[in-house]
Every structure is written in C-alpha cells, then in structure tokens.
Design a protein around this motif. Sequence first.
Motif, PDB file in Angstrom:
ATOM      1  N   ASP A 129      33.446  55.453  34.921  1.00  9.62           N
ATOM      2  CA  ASP A 129      32.989  56.631  35.662  1.00  9.62           C
ATOM      3  C   ASP A 129      33.383  56.576  37.128  1.00  9.62           C
ATOM      4  OD1 ASP A 129      31.362  54.590  36.439  1.00  9.62           O
ATOM      5  OD2 ASP A 129      29.467  55.605  35.961  1.00  9.62           O
ATOM      6  N   ASN A 130      34.514  55.972  37.436  1.00  5.47           N
ATOM      7  CA  ASN A 130      35.013  55.902  38.811  1.00  5.47           C
ATOM      8  C   ASN A 130      35.747  57.190  39.137  1.00  5.47           C
ATOM      9  OD1 ASN A 130      36.359  55.398  41.229  1.00  5.47           O
ATOM     10  ND2 ASN A 130      36.791  53.250  40.709  1.00  5.47           N
ATOM     11  N   ASP A 131      35.191  58.005  40.014  1.00  2.45           N
ATOM     12  CA  ASP A 131      35.788  59.304  40.318  1.00  2.45           C
ATOM     13  C   ASP A 131      37.102  59.206  41.085  1.00  2.45           C
ATOM     14  OD1 ASP A 131      33.812  60.673  39.026  1.00  2.45           O
ATOM     15  OD2 ASP A 131      32.583  60.971  40.825  1.00  2.45           O
ATOM     16  N   ASN A 132      37.457  58.027  41.565  1.00  6.23           N
ATOM     17  CA  ASN A 132      38.741  57.863  42.246  1.00  6.23           C
ATOM     18  C   ASN A 132      39.899  57.659  41.279  1.00  6.23           C
ATOM     19  OD1 ASN A 132      37.645  58.030  44.854  1.00  6.23           O
ATOM     20  ND2 ASN A 132      37.059  55.866  44.802  1.00  6.23           N
ATOM     21  N   HIS A 133      39.574  57.326  40.019  1.00  5.99           N
ATOM     22  CA  HIS A 133      40.610  57.056  39.013  1.00  5.99           C
ATOM     23  C   HIS A 133      40.173  57.727  37.713  1.00  5.99           C
ATOM     24  CE1 HIS A 133      42.091  54.173  41.914  1.00  5.99           C
ATOM     25  NE2 HIS A 133      40.921  53.557  41.895  1.00  5.99           N
ATOM     26  N   THR A 134      40.693  58.917  37.471  1.00  2.80           N
ATOM     27  CA  THR A 134      40.209  59.737  36.356  1.00  2.80           C
ATOM     28  C   THR A 134      41.275  60.068  35.323  1.00  2.80           C
ATOM     29  OG1 THR A 134      40.667  61.724  37.659  1.00  2.80           O
ATOM     30  CG2 THR A 134      38.436  60.805  37.800  1.00  2.80           C
ATOM     31  N   VAL A 135      42.529  59.699  35.596  1.00  2.00           N
ATOM     32  CA  VAL A 135      43.635  59.997  34.684  1.00  2.00           C
ATOM     33  C   VAL A 135      44.504  58.756  34.554  1.00  2.00           C
ATOM     34  CG1 VAL A 135      45.697  61.404  34.271  1.00  2.00           C
ATOM     35  CG2 VAL A 135      43.648  62.454  35.252  1.00  2.00           C
TER      36      VAL A 135
ATOM     37  N   GLY B 273      45.957  62.585  46.961  1.00  2.00           N
ATOM     38  CA  GLY B 273      46.331  61.304  46.357  1.00  2.00           C
ATOM     39  C   GLY B 273      47.223  61.501  45.150  1.00  2.00           C
ATOM     40  N   PRO B 274      48.058  60.513  44.815  1.00  2.00           N
ATOM     41  CA  PRO B 274      49.054  60.678  43.757  1.00  2.00           C
ATOM     42  C   PRO B 274      48.457  60.769  42.361  1.00  2.00           C
ATOM     43  CG  PRO B 274      49.022  58.418  44.510  1.00  2.00           C
ATOM     44  CD  PRO B 274      48.136  59.188  45.439  1.00  2.00           C
ATOM     45  N   CYS B 275      49.080  61.605  41.548  1.00  2.00           N
ATOM     46  CA  CYS B 275      48.708  61.718  40.137  1.00  2.00           C
ATOM     47  C   CYS B 275      49.129  60.448  39.394  1.00  2.00           C
ATOM     48  CB  CYS B 275      49.381  62.920  39.501  1.00  2.00           C
ATOM     49  SG  CYS B 275      48.886  64.507  40.183  1.00  2.00           S
ATOM     50  N   ALA B 276      48.524  60.242  38.233  1.00  2.00           N
ATOM     51  CA  ALA B 276      48.829  59.043  37.444  1.00  2.00           C
ATOM     52  C   ALA B 276      50.296  58.985  37.049  1.00  2.00           C
ATOM     53  CB  ALA B 276      47.937  59.017  36.200  1.00  2.00           C
ATOM     54  N   GLU B 277      50.887  60.169  36.750  1.00  2.00           N
ATOM     55  CA  GLU B 277      52.289  60.174  36.337  1.00  2.00           C
ATOM     56  C   GLU B 277      53.190  59.648  37.446  1.00  2.00           C
ATOM     57  OE1 GLU B 277      50.518  63.892  34.275  1.00  2.00           O
ATOM     58  OE2 GLU B 277      50.134  62.656  36.052  1.00  2.00           O
TER      59      GLU B 277
ATOM     60  N   ASN C 242      45.723  57.434  38.349  1.00  2.00           N
ATOM     61  CA  ASN C 242      45.788  58.235  39.575  1.00  2.00           C
ATOM     62  C   ASN C 242      44.957  57.611  40.683  1.00  2.00           C
ATOM     63  OD1 ASN C 242      43.256  58.873  38.359  1.00  2.00           O
ATOM     64  ND2 ASN C 242      43.150  60.717  39.630  1.00  2.00           N
ATOM     65  N   VAL C 243      45.185  58.076  41.895  1.00  2.00           N
ATOM     66  CA  VAL C 243      44.377  57.634  43.042  1.00  2.00           C
ATOM     67  C   VAL C 243      43.903  58.897  43.739  1.00  2.00           C
ATOM     68  CG1 VAL C 243      44.301  56.256  45.142  1.00  2.00           C
ATOM     69  CG2 VAL C 243      45.835  55.585  43.278  1.00  2.00           C
TER      70      VAL C 243
END
Length: 226
Positions: free
Chosen positions: A23-29, A52-56, A45-46
């Motif tokens: 449940d870390n809202d800084n890393h959701t994808v 902040g950059p997307c996970a892709e 993602n960050v």
Amino acid sequence: MEPLETERRVIDAAEALARSLGDNDNHTVAAAVMDVDGRIHQAVNVYHFNGGPCAELVALGVAAAAGAKQLLTIAAAGDRGRGLIPPCGRCRQVLLDHHPDILIAVPSESGPVVRPVLKLLPDTYFYPDARGRRIFRFNKRYHDAVLSGEKTTTIRWDEPVTAGPATFVFEDHPESAHVEGEIISVEQTRLQDLDAEHVRGLKSHYPLMPEDAVLSRVSFRVQAAR
C-alpha cells in the motif's frame, strides 16, 4: 494479437511484481520488459507531484543499465488487484521513439493482447533524432531457413516495414535466437495476385485481412549471427 508464450512471461512478471507492492502510494505500478536475449527486466513507478517517472520508463532505464539494447515486449500492471494496464500517452511516445517495433501488452474484453506500439499511436509524431534500431519478426520455424539463406523473402500485411538494417527475431525460440540483417526492399503486391497456397497461409496468420488487401513483399538478407 494473442500473446505468445514469451509475451505471457512478461505479463506474468509485471502482474507478480504489482501484487507485491503493498500500500505504498509512491509505487503503485509495476512494469516488465523483455530484451532480444530473452531477459526480463522489472521496475516500478516513482510517484511525485512534479511528474515522477512511470514504471514503463523506469523499466527502460533498468534494461539499459543491464546492457539491453533492443526490447521486444513490455507490460505494466497496477497494484491492489488492478491487473494489466495500458501505458499513458507519454510512455507510448517514448517507447515508439526508442523502440519502434516493441509490442505492448494491453487488456481487452477477452484477456491480454499484444499490440505494436505504432498501433497505439496512429498519426503520431516521429522524433527526428530517434535512433531506435528496427526489429523484424519471424516465426521460429523459419530460423534455419533464414540463417542458411534459403528464405530471403516474406509477405506481410498491415506491418510497417522499411528498408535498412534490422535485427531479425525468431518469436518464441527456446534460445531467444536473433541475428543481424538487412531489409533490402519492400514492394507492394495484392492478395488476389498470389497463388492459393500463399493465400491460405496468409489468411491463417492474418484472420482480419480483407480480400482486397495490399501486401508488402519484403526481401531481406542475414548479415551476421550474434
């Protein structure tokens, strides 16, 4: 297109990492990407209010740091059970510019499918200084014929192909086989001008191809194996 076995591995990797995020809202994808050597690189993602950059995009950096130069397939998944998710517009443009032949896994009503990045960006802008090396895919059953020089032409429908250097990739090959090659020429032909055997094979591969389809007859050669 239905995902091949290797493409499902990418989807599974992204979804597994997403399930671990908590449940870390800084890393959701979470994202996973496969390179031409069959390695899977993962990232998250960050989130930040300034963009902040997307996970892709993080996954592209992780892959580059591991020495990957060409990427075949990418998938992203959301945390908290959201499953597979499509990339945002910015990610689509970056993927197209850096990896113009990458396949992207996206959800559909019937389950995951993979689509060429260009199909997700019709009438797109092309970054003029992009230097993403092209990838040209073959069914793995053509591996020996392509490498030996027995097969030097192929016919494609609704696939953008341009002359020039390319990496030839053999899909789902157990050793992730690929060779350096060159597209020599691309000429137009029509489905109705082909013999019955060619037509049957193409319709099997392209079930949505219309009877009046205009096709690309692609001539190619192998340069050197790697």
